[in-house]
Design a protein around this motif. Structure first.
Motif, PDB file in Angstrom:
ATOM      1  N   LEU A 104      -3.101  12.325  -1.686  1.00 42.73           N
ATOM      2  CA  LEU A 104      -4.360  12.317  -1.268  1.00 42.73           C
ATOM      3  C   LEU A 104      -4.709  12.793   0.063  1.00 42.73           C
ATOM      4  O   LEU A 104      -5.839  13.354   0.226  1.00 42.73           O
ATOM      5  N   VAL A 105      -3.586  12.484   0.962  1.00 42.32           N
ATOM      6  CA  VAL A 105      -3.881  12.869   2.490  1.00 42.32           C
ATOM      7  C   VAL A 105      -3.046  14.330   2.783  1.00 42.32           C
ATOM      8  O   VAL A 105      -3.450  15.132   3.226  1.00 42.32           O
ATOM      9  N   TYR A 106      -1.705  13.965   2.458  1.00 37.00           N
ATOM     10  CA  TYR A 106      -0.751  15.042   2.870  1.00 37.00           C
ATOM     11  C   TYR A 106      -0.814  16.169   2.022  1.00 37.00           C
ATOM     12  O   TYR A 106      -0.559  17.229   2.352  1.00 37.00           O
ATOM     13  N   GLY A 107      -0.980  15.904   0.676  1.00 36.97           N
ATOM     14  CA  GLY A 107      -1.020  16.777  -0.231  1.00 36.97           C
ATOM     15  C   GLY A 107       0.169  17.282  -0.867  1.00 36.97           C
ATOM     16  O   GLY A 107       0.156  18.379  -1.584  1.00 36.97           O
ATOM     17  N   GLU A 108       1.176  16.447  -0.952  1.00 39.27           N
ATOM     18  CA  GLU A 108       2.629  16.566  -1.487  1.00 39.27           C
ATOM     19  C   GLU A 108       2.664  15.229  -2.069  1.00 39.27           C
ATOM     20  O   GLU A 108       2.614  14.369  -1.383  1.00 39.27           O
ATOM     21  N   ALA A 109       3.517  15.382  -3.166  1.00 42.72           N
ATOM     22  CA  ALA A 109       3.673  14.078  -4.128  1.00 42.72           C
ATOM     23  C   ALA A 109       4.975  13.966  -5.106  1.00 42.72           C
ATOM     24  O   ALA A 109       4.911  15.096  -5.713  1.00 42.72           O
ATOM     25  N   THR A 110       5.570  13.009  -5.298  1.00 40.78           N
ATOM     26  CA  THR A 110       6.525  12.648  -6.302  1.00 40.78           C
ATOM     27  C   THR A 110       5.580  12.464  -7.265  1.00 40.78           C
ATOM     28  O   THR A 110       4.175  12.121  -7.234  1.00 40.78           O
TER      29      THR A 110
END
Length: 185
Positions: A104-110
């Motif tokens: 939600l904040v950084y824009g990268e996720a597993t």
């Protein structure tokens, strides 16, 4: 295989009169979200990151959410919104990608980050949603997804797999166990 489900919070708030309790819960929209340590969308986050996730969820509610929309339209909105702001990151340690903050904040996720962020968005809209993970000993290599209730029926939503798909962004949106298992195996 068998799955573990955790709801993370009771997403039935009492409306606008909700009070924060020790910085761990807070009202977003008309619902209380559980940001206590170990909850599905605060797990692994410090207080600053928790506040940033709260702000990101509040921004989604303020700018995207229509309280009069159908349950289907709400879960689709959260699915598409998350795919529009998040890219898949295969390394869970890169920029807290395994957390809701990563999504939600950084824009990268597993997958873990996508699933925890999707739960936060659904909880804020009052949509019953569970965070689901495969059983196993190694959380770093365990796949996660969500189960949501739409019009009284439960469905699987796997935003991460949809976002990574080159075929369709809706293969894992509101699917049955049988459909999910067919494509996951």
């Amino acid at each position: 295989g068998s799955d573990n489900q955790e709801s993370g919070s009771d997403n039935q708030g009492s409306g606008g009169d909700n009070q924060e309790s020790g910085g761990q819960t807070g009202s977003v929209g008309d619902y209380n979200l559980d940001f206590s340590s170990g909850s599905s969308y605060a797990n692994g986050l410090n207080e600053t990151m928790i506040e940033e996730v709260r702000a990101a969820v509040a921004k989604f509610i303020d700018n995207e959410y229509d309280p009069n929309a159908s349950d289907y339209d709400k879960v689709l909105l959260a699915h598409d919104y998350l795919m529009s702001i998040t890219s898949y990151q295969g390394n869970p340690n890169a920029n807290a990608a395994w957390t809701s903050w990563g999504a939600l904040v950084y824009g990268e996720a597993t997958c873990w980050g996508y699933a925890s962020a999707y739960k936060a968005l659904c909880d804020a809209m009052g949509i019953p949603c569970y965070f689901v993970k495969e059983t196993g000993d190694d959380d770093a290599n365990t796949h996660t997804w969500n189960v949501v209730q739409v019009d009284g029926q439960w469905y699987i939503v796997d935003v991460c797999s949809d976002d990574k798909s080159s075929y369709s962004h809706y293969v894992y949106f509101l699917c049955s166990d049988e459909h999910f298992n067919k494509y996951e195996s």
